[in-house]
Design a protein around this motif. Structure first.
Motif, PDB file in Angstrom:
ATOM      1  N   ILE A  61      44.358  30.664  50.667  1.00 56.50           N
ATOM      2  CA  ILE A  61      45.312  31.207  49.797  1.00 56.50           C
ATOM      3  C   ILE A  61      45.450  32.366  49.738  1.00 56.50           C
ATOM      4  CG2 ILE A  61      43.646  30.598  47.825  1.00 56.50           C
ATOM      5  CD1 ILE A  61      46.080  29.119  46.330  1.00 56.50           C
ATOM      6  N   LEU A  62      46.749  32.856  49.320  1.00 55.48           N
ATOM      7  CA  LEU A  62      46.985  34.256  49.075  1.00 55.48           C
ATOM      8  C   LEU A  62      48.424  34.264  48.735  1.00 55.48           C
ATOM      9  CD1 LEU A  62      48.130  36.011  52.311  1.00 55.48           C
ATOM     10  CD2 LEU A  62      47.085  33.869  52.672  1.00 55.48           C
ATOM     11  N   LEU A 117      45.195  43.714  43.066  1.00 61.05           N
ATOM     12  CA  LEU A 117      46.336  43.125  43.710  1.00 61.05           C
ATOM     13  C   LEU A 117      47.575  44.516  43.536  1.00 61.05           C
ATOM     14  CD1 LEU A 117      46.199  39.496  41.943  1.00 61.05           C
ATOM     15  CD2 LEU A 117      45.655  40.370  44.612  1.00 61.05           C
ATOM     16  N   GLN A 168      50.618  42.215  36.867  1.00 59.84           N
ATOM     17  CA  GLN A 168      50.099  40.718  36.873  1.00 59.84           C
ATOM     18  C   GLN A 168      51.214  39.767  36.796  1.00 59.84           C
ATOM     19  OE1 GLN A 168      47.864  39.908  33.112  1.00 59.84           O
ATOM     20  NE2 GLN A 168      46.272  38.794  34.440  1.00 59.84           N
ATOM     21  N   GLU A 213      51.964  33.095  38.744  1.00 63.47           N
ATOM     22  CA  GLU A 213      51.243  33.073  40.041  1.00 63.47           C
ATOM     23  C   GLU A 213      49.852  32.869  40.192  1.00 63.47           C
ATOM     24  OE1 GLU A 213      50.570  33.049  43.807  1.00 63.47           O
ATOM     25  OE2 GLU A 213      49.482  34.673  42.753  1.00 63.47           O
ATOM     26  N   MET A 214      49.134  33.766  39.140  1.00 65.89           N
ATOM     27  CA  MET A 214      47.890  33.509  39.110  1.00 65.89           C
ATOM     28  C   MET A 214      47.416  32.086  38.612  1.00 65.89           C
ATOM     29  SD  MET A 214      44.818  34.871  39.568  1.00 65.89           S
ATOM     30  CE  MET A 214      45.085  36.806  39.986  1.00 65.89           C
ATOM     31  N   ALA A 232      44.858  29.361  39.912  1.00 68.87           N
ATOM     32  CA  ALA A 232      43.754  28.850  39.407  1.00 68.87           C
ATOM     33  C   ALA A 232      43.736  27.302  39.480  1.00 68.87           C
ATOM     34  CB  ALA A 232      43.642  29.417  38.059  1.00 68.87           C
ATOM     35  N   LYS A 259      41.362  24.706  41.541  1.00 69.07           N
ATOM     36  CA  LYS A 259      40.438  24.127  40.843  1.00 69.07           C
ATOM     37  C   LYS A 259      40.614  22.499  40.885  1.00 69.07           C
ATOM     38  CE  LYS A 259      40.060  26.841  36.584  1.00 69.07           C
ATOM     39  NZ  LYS A 259      40.814  26.924  35.393  1.00 69.07           N
ATOM     40  N   SER A 316      36.703  42.744  42.818  1.00 75.65           N
ATOM     41  CA  SER A 316      38.196  42.938  42.178  1.00 75.65           C
ATOM     42  C   SER A 316      38.267  41.987  40.884  1.00 75.65           C
ATOM     43  CB  SER A 316      39.152  42.765  43.178  1.00 75.65           C
ATOM     44  OG  SER A 316      39.267  41.387  43.554  1.00 75.65           O
ATOM     45  N   ILE A 317      37.725  40.872  40.781  1.00 72.30           N
ATOM     46  CA  ILE A 317      37.907  40.008  39.849  1.00 72.30           C
ATOM     47  C   ILE A 317      37.271  40.357  38.481  1.00 72.30           C
ATOM     48  CG2 ILE A 317      37.202  37.372  39.017  1.00 72.30           C
ATOM     49  CD1 ILE A 317      37.400  36.681  42.199  1.00 72.30           C
ATOM     50  N   PRO A 318      37.976  40.194  37.424  1.00 73.11           N
ATOM     51  CA  PRO A 318      37.339  40.994  36.130  1.00 73.11           C
ATOM     52  C   PRO A 318      36.143  39.967  36.097  1.00 73.11           C
ATOM     53  CG  PRO A 318      39.796  40.367  36.100  1.00 73.11           C
ATOM     54  CD  PRO A 318      39.379  39.830  37.299  1.00 73.11           C
ATOM     55  N   PHE A 368      35.998  36.657  34.509  1.00 69.52           N
ATOM     56  CA  PHE A 368      36.479  35.576  35.033  1.00 69.52           C
ATOM     57  C   PHE A 368      35.515  35.187  36.241  1.00 69.52           C
ATOM     58  CE2 PHE A 368      40.901  36.992  33.504  1.00 69.52           C
ATOM     59  CZ  PHE A 368      41.058  35.933  32.455  1.00 69.52           C
ATOM     60  N   LEU A 375      34.481  32.457  39.448  1.00 65.65           N
ATOM     61  CA  LEU A 375      35.624  31.444  38.982  1.00 65.65           C
ATOM     62  C   LEU A 375      35.293  30.171  38.537  1.00 65.65           C
ATOM     63  CD1 LEU A 375      38.064  32.614  41.652  1.00 65.65           C
ATOM     64  CD2 LEU A 375      37.954  33.582  39.612  1.00 65.65           C
ATOM     65  N   ARG A 388      34.688  25.923  39.771  1.00 67.98           N
ATOM     66  CA  ARG A 388      34.613  26.032  41.440  1.00 67.98           C
ATOM     67  C   ARG A 388      33.155  26.694  41.692  1.00 67.98           C
ATOM     68  NH1 ARG A 388      40.056  29.375  40.211  1.00 67.98           N
ATOM     69  NH2 ARG A 388      38.693  29.462  38.350  1.00 67.98           N
ATOM     70  N   TYR A 400      39.750  36.764  55.482  1.00 66.40           N
ATOM     71  CA  TYR A 400      40.855  35.851  56.177  1.00 66.40           C
ATOM     72  C   TYR A 400      40.621  35.851  57.540  1.00 66.40           C
ATOM     73  CZ  TYR A 400      43.472  35.713  51.564  1.00 66.40           C
ATOM     74  OH  TYR A 400      43.623  35.499  50.280  1.00 66.40           O
ATOM     75  N   THR A 405      52.033  32.714  48.921  1.00 59.95           N
ATOM     76  CA  THR A 405      52.985  32.885  48.036  1.00 59.95           C
ATOM     77  C   THR A 405      53.649  34.171  48.590  1.00 59.95           C
ATOM     78  OG1 THR A 405      51.651  32.252  46.061  1.00 59.95           O
ATOM     79  CG2 THR A 405      53.525  33.601  45.613  1.00 59.95           C
TER      80      THR A 405
END
Ligand code: FOL
Length: 227
Positions: A10-11, A25, A29, A33-34, A38, A42, A77-79, A82, A85, A88, A154, A169
């Motif tokens: 997924i991208l 990204l 923001q 899309e985000m 999610a 999930k 890169s993920i805050p 969050f 995730l 998951r 990937y 996307t």
């Protein structure tokens, strides 16, 4: 013998397949899309129900979840608020599996699970060993496995036979990028674009046509590998 586990990549990518810039990204923001990312990562097919007990019915705690496999740079890169995730099983691929910074995180209940390669991620998720070692206490089962990047992860996933689908996307305009998805699915012989119906079946929800946020258009697409 280990059962092979299908992988879904997924991208989101620009027309020139850009997926990242400066370990973030490339685009401003895009909340919708985000949110799609999610929801889709999930969602499990069997909805949590209620369980009958001697003293009445109780809400079933969800025991079947999906897994997200990512590289170390994507994890970074993920805050922090969050990650891992939520809802998951998070699997991080790094050459520094044994590094001190991962050991405390790995001991905590929510993970992430840290492995040395994409192959090891697939192996640990598909063998009973994963459940036995990591998930026994929570009796968790894995339904789907999503590969969420970045470029080298990937690429490694696409080299194996397990990569069956890509949820892409298509971002409608260019942004400065320093990281790119390694395959042009529209031009590659091995891939076909799925219909809107197939996409909706795969993601478990209705998908709109073109979307727009902050002056950026985007479209949710599905690609499937030929047998
Ligand atoms: N796939 C798609 N379609 N869009 C993406 O932006 C995307 N991003 C990644 C991988 N695949 C993608 C990698 N980057 C979060 C942040 C960065 C990231 C992936 C996930 C993240 O924070 N996700 C939260 C939602 C936070 C929110 O609602 O704003 C999550 O719970 O999934």
């Amino acid at each position: 013998p280990t059962k092979s586990l299908p992988l879904t990549l997924i991208l989101a990518a620009t027309p020139s397949l850009g997926i990242g810039h400066a370990n973030a990204l490339p685009w401003p923001q895009l909340r919708k899309e985000m949110a799609y990312f999610a929801r889709v990562t999930k969602r499990v097919s069997a909805p949590p129900a209620v369980t009958a007990t001697a003293s009445g019915t109780i809400a079933d705690t969800r025991r079947v979840v999906n897994a997200v496999v990512m590289g170390r740079k994507t994890w970074d890169s993920i805050p922090e608020k969050f990650r891992p995730l939520k809802g998951r099983v998070n699997v991080v691929v790094t050459r520094g599996v044994g590094d001190e910074k991962w050991s405390a995180l790995q001991r905590s209940e929510e993970g992430p699970v840290v492995v040395g390669s994409v192959g090891e991620a697939v192996e640990s998720l598909s063998s009973g060993g994963f459940n036995a070692q990591i998930l026994a206490s929570s009796q968790l089962g894995i339904e789907k496995v999503f590969v969420i990047g970045g470029a080298s992860i990937y690429k490694a996933a696409l080299e194996g036979p397990e990569a069956r689908r890509v949820l892409l996307t298509k971002i409608g305009k260019e942004f400065e990028c320093d990281t790119f998805f390694p395959v042009d699915l529209e031009k590659d012989e091995g891939w076909r674009r799925g219909s809107k119906d197939e996409l909706e079946r795969v993601v478990g929800e209705e998908v709109p046509g073109e979307m727009e946020e902050k002056g950026v258009t985007f479209e949710f697409c599905l690609f499937e590998r030929y047998e």
